[in-house]
Design an enzyme around this catalytic site. Structure first.
Site, PDB file in Angstrom:
ATOM      1  N   ASP A 108       0.793  -1.247   0.163  1.00 10.81           N
ATOM      2  CA  ASP A 108      -0.035   0.080  -0.098  1.00 10.81           C
ATOM      3  C   ASP A 108       0.719   1.373  -0.068  1.00 10.81           C
ATOM      4  OD1 ASP A 108      -1.697   1.767   0.319  1.00 10.81           O
ATOM      5  OD2 ASP A 108      -2.677   1.374   2.403  1.00 10.81           O
ATOM      6  N   LYS A 151      -1.008  -1.104  -4.530  1.00  8.12           N
ATOM      7  CA  LYS A 151      -2.131   0.008  -4.649  1.00  8.12           C
ATOM      8  C   LYS A 151      -1.238   1.073  -5.151  1.00  8.12           C
ATOM      9  CE  LYS A 151      -5.109  -1.019  -0.545  1.00  8.12           C
ATOM     10  NZ  LYS A 151      -5.640  -0.484   0.624  1.00  8.12           N
TER      11      LYS A 151
HETATM   12  P1  IMP Z   1       2.175  -0.936   3.748  1.00  3.53           P
HETATM   13  O1  IMP Z   1       3.225  -1.014   4.575  1.00  3.53           O
HETATM   14  O2  IMP Z   1       1.236   0.300   3.864  1.00  3.53           O
HETATM   15  O3  IMP Z   1       2.579  -1.152   2.258  1.00  3.53           O
HETATM   16  O4  IMP Z   1       1.032  -2.083   4.036  1.00  3.53           O
HETATM   17  C1  IMP Z   1       1.249  -3.205   3.923  1.00  3.53           C
HETATM   18  C2  IMP Z   1       0.218  -4.000   4.830  1.00  3.53           C
HETATM   19  O5  IMP Z   1      -0.712  -3.315   5.249  1.00  3.53           O
HETATM   20  C3  IMP Z   1      -0.202  -5.213   4.057  1.00  3.53           C
HETATM   21  O6  IMP Z   1       0.918  -6.426   4.077  1.00  3.53           O
HETATM   22  C4  IMP Z   1      -1.325  -5.631   4.737  1.00  3.53           C
HETATM   23  O7  IMP Z   1      -1.076  -6.480   5.760  1.00  3.53           O
HETATM   24  C5  IMP Z   1      -2.023  -4.291   5.152  1.00  3.53           C
HETATM   25  N1  IMP Z   1      -3.030  -3.711   4.220  1.00  3.53           N
HETATM   26  C6  IMP Z   1      -2.717  -2.541   3.429  1.00  3.53           C
HETATM   27  N2  IMP Z   1      -3.758  -2.474   2.312  1.00  3.53           N
HETATM   28  C7  IMP Z   1      -4.608  -3.400   2.767  1.00  3.53           C
HETATM   29  C8  IMP Z   1      -6.051  -3.610   2.634  1.00  3.53           C
HETATM   30  O8  IMP Z   1      -6.918  -2.972   1.737  1.00  3.53           O
HETATM   31  N3  IMP Z   1      -6.638  -4.668   3.329  1.00  3.53           N
HETATM   32  C9  IMP Z   1      -6.118  -5.024   4.389  1.00  3.53           C
HETATM   33  N4  IMP Z   1      -4.940  -5.028   4.610  1.00  3.53           N
HETATM   34  C10 IMP Z   1      -4.126  -4.199   4.117  1.00  3.53           C
END
Ligand code: IMP
Length: 179
Positions: free
Chosen positions: A103, A131
């Protein structure tokens, strides 16, 4: 489908997920045909994806599950607990991080930094979903299944406040009807 206070609708079906997972594994099989990579699935979200992916991986490999956490509810907290639980020696290894979704990219950046510090020979990542914020930040992910906008998704290992990981299809938050 209602989960706690939110409504979700079906987004990507189980057969479409399987087809994509197979295609990702085939690319990895080609790229790592002379290597013995170590897969590092990031718990909890990637358990289902990792399980399906690894069944299609045909090169010799090791698997070591690790855990981090940065999410609360439907948004990132921006705080990442450090990587815990990698029990294989990662020095001089070809690592493939297995993520359910990238994300903001914070989790992945932090993990890659830690792995480089441990002396990994190469570090790549495979994610089922990526994303928009990660694309905008140009977070480098070698293997990506589906590109999403910013919708919150659930199912196939992904949760909303701990719920919904068990569904074999992927769901997304249903848009609210205009007031
Ligand atoms: P980041 O560090 O912002 O890239 O987020 C990564 C982690 O956040 C992922 O491994 C997921 O566990 C959680 N995550 C991000 N987006 C979603 C979503 O749309 N649904 C559920 N979990 C999410």
């Amino acid at each position: 489908m209602k989960v706690q206070d939110l409504d979700f609708k079906k987004f990507i079906s189980a057969p479409a997920l399987s087809e994509k997972v197979r295609a990702l594994a085939q690319k990895i099989n080609q790229d790592y045909k002379d290597k013995t990579p170590v897969f590092l699935p990031i718990l909890n979200g990637s358990f289902m994806f990792a399980s399906d992916l690894l069944k299609e991986v045909k090169v010799p490999c090791r698997v070591s599950f690790v855990k981090t956490s940065s999410y609360s509810g439907t948004s990132s907290t921006g705080q990442l607990k450090t990587l815990i639980g990698h029990d294989e020696s990662l020095f001089n290894q070809h690592i493939i991080i297995v993520e359910d979704i990238v994300d903001t990219g914070l989790t992945l950046e932090k993990i890659i930094e830690e792995l480089r510090g441990l002396g990994a020979k190469s570090v790549e990542a495979v994610t089922l979903l990526r994303k928009k914020p990660a694309r905008e930040k140009k977070i480098d992910v070698k293997y990506v299944g589906f590109e999403l906008d910013e919708e919150f998704v659930l199912g196939y290992g992904l949760d909303y406040d701990g719920l919904g990981r068990n569904h074999k299809d992927l769901y997304k938050l249903a848009e609210k009807a205009p007031a």
